[in-house]
Design a protein around this motif. Structure first.
Motif, PDB file in Angstrom:
ATOM      1  N   GLU A  12       0.813  -1.216   0.000  1.00  0.00           N
ATOM      2  CA  GLU A  12       0.000   0.000   0.000  1.00  0.00           C
ATOM      3  C   GLU A  12       0.844   1.262   0.000  1.00  0.00           C
ATOM      4  N   ASP A  13       2.169   1.118   0.189  1.00  0.00           N
ATOM      5  CA  ASP A  13       3.054   2.279   0.080  1.00  0.00           C
ATOM      6  C   ASP A  13       3.206   2.721  -1.368  1.00  0.00           C
ATOM      7  N   ILE A  14       2.825   1.860  -2.296  1.00  0.00           N
ATOM      8  CA  ILE A  14       2.834   2.252  -3.717  1.00  0.00           C
ATOM      9  C   ILE A  14       1.518   2.945  -3.999  1.00  0.00           C
ATOM     10  N   THR A  15       1.551   4.254  -4.041  1.00  0.00           N
ATOM     11  CA  THR A  15       0.329   5.048  -4.252  1.00  0.00           C
ATOM     12  C   THR A  15       0.264   5.672  -5.636  1.00  0.00           C
ATOM     13  N   ARG A  16       1.398   5.774  -6.304  1.00  0.00           N
ATOM     14  CA  ARG A  16       1.404   6.372  -7.640  1.00  0.00           C
ATOM     15  C   ARG A  16       2.660   5.929  -8.379  1.00  0.00           C
ATOM     16  N   LEU A  17       2.519   5.685  -9.672  1.00  0.00           N
ATOM     17  CA  LEU A  17       3.643   5.342 -10.523  1.00  0.00           C
ATOM     18  C   LEU A  17       3.641   6.253 -11.747  1.00  0.00           C
ATOM     19  N   PRO A  18       4.802   6.472 -12.340  1.00  0.00           N
ATOM     20  CA  PRO A  18       4.837   7.265 -13.564  1.00  0.00           C
ATOM     21  C   PRO A  18       4.189   6.497 -14.716  1.00  0.00           C
ATOM     22  N   LYS A  19       4.021   7.141 -15.841  1.00  0.00           N
ATOM     23  CA  LYS A  19       3.499   6.458 -17.027  1.00  0.00           C
ATOM     24  C   LYS A  19       4.542   5.455 -17.507  1.00  0.00           C
ATOM     25  N   ILE A  20       4.114   4.212 -17.652  1.00  0.00           N
ATOM     26  CA  ILE A  20       5.022   3.128 -18.045  1.00  0.00           C
ATOM     27  C   ILE A  20       4.497   2.520 -19.338  1.00  0.00           C
ATOM     28  N   VAL A  21       5.360   2.438 -20.342  1.00  0.00           N
ATOM     29  CA  VAL A  21       4.966   1.874 -21.627  1.00  0.00           C
ATOM     30  C   VAL A  21       5.082   0.356 -21.597  1.00  0.00           C
ATOM     31  N   GLU A  22       6.193  -0.155 -21.081  1.00  0.00           N
ATOM     32  CA  GLU A  22       6.437  -1.600 -21.040  1.00  0.00           C
ATOM     33  C   GLU A  22       7.000  -1.961 -19.674  1.00  0.00           C
ATOM     34  N   MET A  23       6.468  -3.021 -19.074  1.00  0.00           N
ATOM     35  CA  MET A  23       6.944  -3.449 -17.760  1.00  0.00           C
ATOM     36  C   MET A  23       7.358  -4.916 -17.802  1.00  0.00           C
ATOM     37  N   ASN A  24       8.550  -5.188 -17.289  1.00  0.00           N
ATOM     38  CA  ASN A  24       9.016  -6.546 -17.057  1.00  0.00           C
ATOM     39  C   ASN A  24       8.956  -6.781 -15.555  1.00  0.00           C
TER      40      ASN A  24
END
Length: 400
Positions: free
Chosen positions: A344-356
């Protein structure tokens, strides 16, 4: 192949084999005989062929490659280098066992004058010891290899002092591994453009005695910094750098680490370390395509350690508005009893085109953490999921 005193014609000598048969091997040209000697794994073995006949007496000294394995005596290595007569020494490999600074200093300056190619020096430590003990036995001086193109030193924490003078005029690749640095000369000064004008690939790994690393390089393209145990300040100014790895260099720092990176052409960044935006400046990286981070702890028991590392990861991700390719890992502990859930500490991520995405589940259910992450990056166009389960099962799932 010519020698200093001119070409030696092939001779039909005879070796004592009990039958007085003709020695056809010695009748071969020098070039072919040298190819035979190059197949021998140790230069000391090649040198013993001198006893066969006068035809072989100095032939080994024309070898363009020399190899010495653990057991070779320092004075013997020095004598071999001083006897070497080939126009160029293109490759020198030396394996040592529990070496001392004095034993390396006995022959290394001679090698620096002769070498015009690749140096590989590996010291294997069999005796139990510590880095502090390595510090007490002193250090040897690394002379300037003016004509070397590649230097690879893995010293088993043997002390090393970098000579403050000289230009490594042809050096393109430098690898320093398991080293205890001594002396006043800054490593950054030695590997910057004035002294290494063509350096392209630099690795500094598992090194003690380096608290400040500042490098200004116009040629550097790949930089790997891993486990710099006492590093507190890092400055990298490298306009041609395309690949940077900073791994576990600041996490054990006693003071607040400071980093300043200027690499506008960077394509790949591996940052598995402390990241505080107040003290870490990454500069503009408009060409960045791939970002690797430290594994994110799904659960944590030692809240300070796990939460601190997770916080570093989130601070790093927030630095970027757009990430073309994110390599991200979720790490589960073996036991989660009395552990705090940290996703729950992950509240926001940048725009990601491809994720591994790599999930090391340790046998635990991962659905909740997986879907929580997906809700934070709904714009992903391509997802590659790797599951590393407790049963060592590896699952690859790619969604486009």
């Amino acid at each position: 192949m010519e020698r200093r005193d001119g070409e030696i014609p092939a001779k039909r000598s005879k070796l004592s084999d009990g039958g007085g048969s003709e020695d056809r091997l010695s009748a071969l040209p020098d070039d072919l005989l040298l190819q035979i000697l190059l197949k021998l794994v140790d230069t000391a073995v090649a040198a013993r062929t001198s006893v066969l006949s006068t035809r072989w007496r100095r032939l080994w000294t024309l070898l363009p490659k020399l190899r010495f394995y653990p057991g070779a005596q320092p004075l013997g290595i020095r004598a071999a280098l001083e006897s070497h007569e080939a126009p160029a020494l293109r490759y020198l490999k030396v394996g040592l066992l529990d070496a001392t600074p004095e034993s390396v200093a006995a022959w290394l300056p001679v090698a620096a004058r002769r070498l015009s190619g690749h140096l590989k020096l590996v010291n294997t430590v069999e005796q139990d010891g510590s880095v502090d003990e390595a510090r007490r036995i002193g250090a040897f001086d690394l002379p300037c290899f003016e004509d070397a193109t590649t230097i690879h030193l893995k010293l088993g924490y043997l002390g090393l002092a970098v000579h403050p003078l000289g230009v490594f005029a042809r050096l393109t690749d430098l690898h320093l591994i398991c080293i205890r640095l001594h002396g006043p000369c800054m490593l950054g000064e030695a590997v910057s453009s004035p002294r290494c004008p063509f350096l392209r690939n630099l690795t500094v790994r598992d090194v003690w005695g380096l608290d400040n690393f500042t490098i200004h390089s116009e040629s550097l393209m790949l930089l790997r910094l891993e486990k710099l145990h006492e590093l507190e300040q890092l400055t990298v100014i490298a306009p041609e750098l395309i690949w940077l790895n900073v791994t576990i260099c600041f996490l054990s720092s006693k003071n607040q680490p400071v980093a300043n990176i200027s690499a506008p052409e960077l394509v790949t960044l591996l940052w598995s370390d402390d990241y505080d935006p107040r003290f870490t400046e990454l500069g503009k990286m408009e060409n960045l395509e791939r970002l690797y981070t430290y594994p994110f702890f799904v659960y944590g028991q030692d809240n300070y350690v796990h939460k601190s590392i997770n916080s570093n990861i989130m601070n790093l991700l927030r630095h970027f508005e757009l990430i073309q390719n994110l390599r991200f890992k979720l790490l589960y502990p073996l036991e989660i009893t009395d552990h705090e859930y940290l996703m729950e500490d992950i509240t926001r991520l940048p725009k990601i085109v491809e994720m591994n995405l790599h999930i090391e589940t340790k046998g635990h259910s991962f659905g909740t953490s997986f879907f929580h992450l997906l809700t934070m990056c709904t714009g992903v166009r391509r997802l590659t999921l790797t599951l590393d389960c407790k049963t060592s099962c590896l699952v690859l799932l790619t969604l486009s």
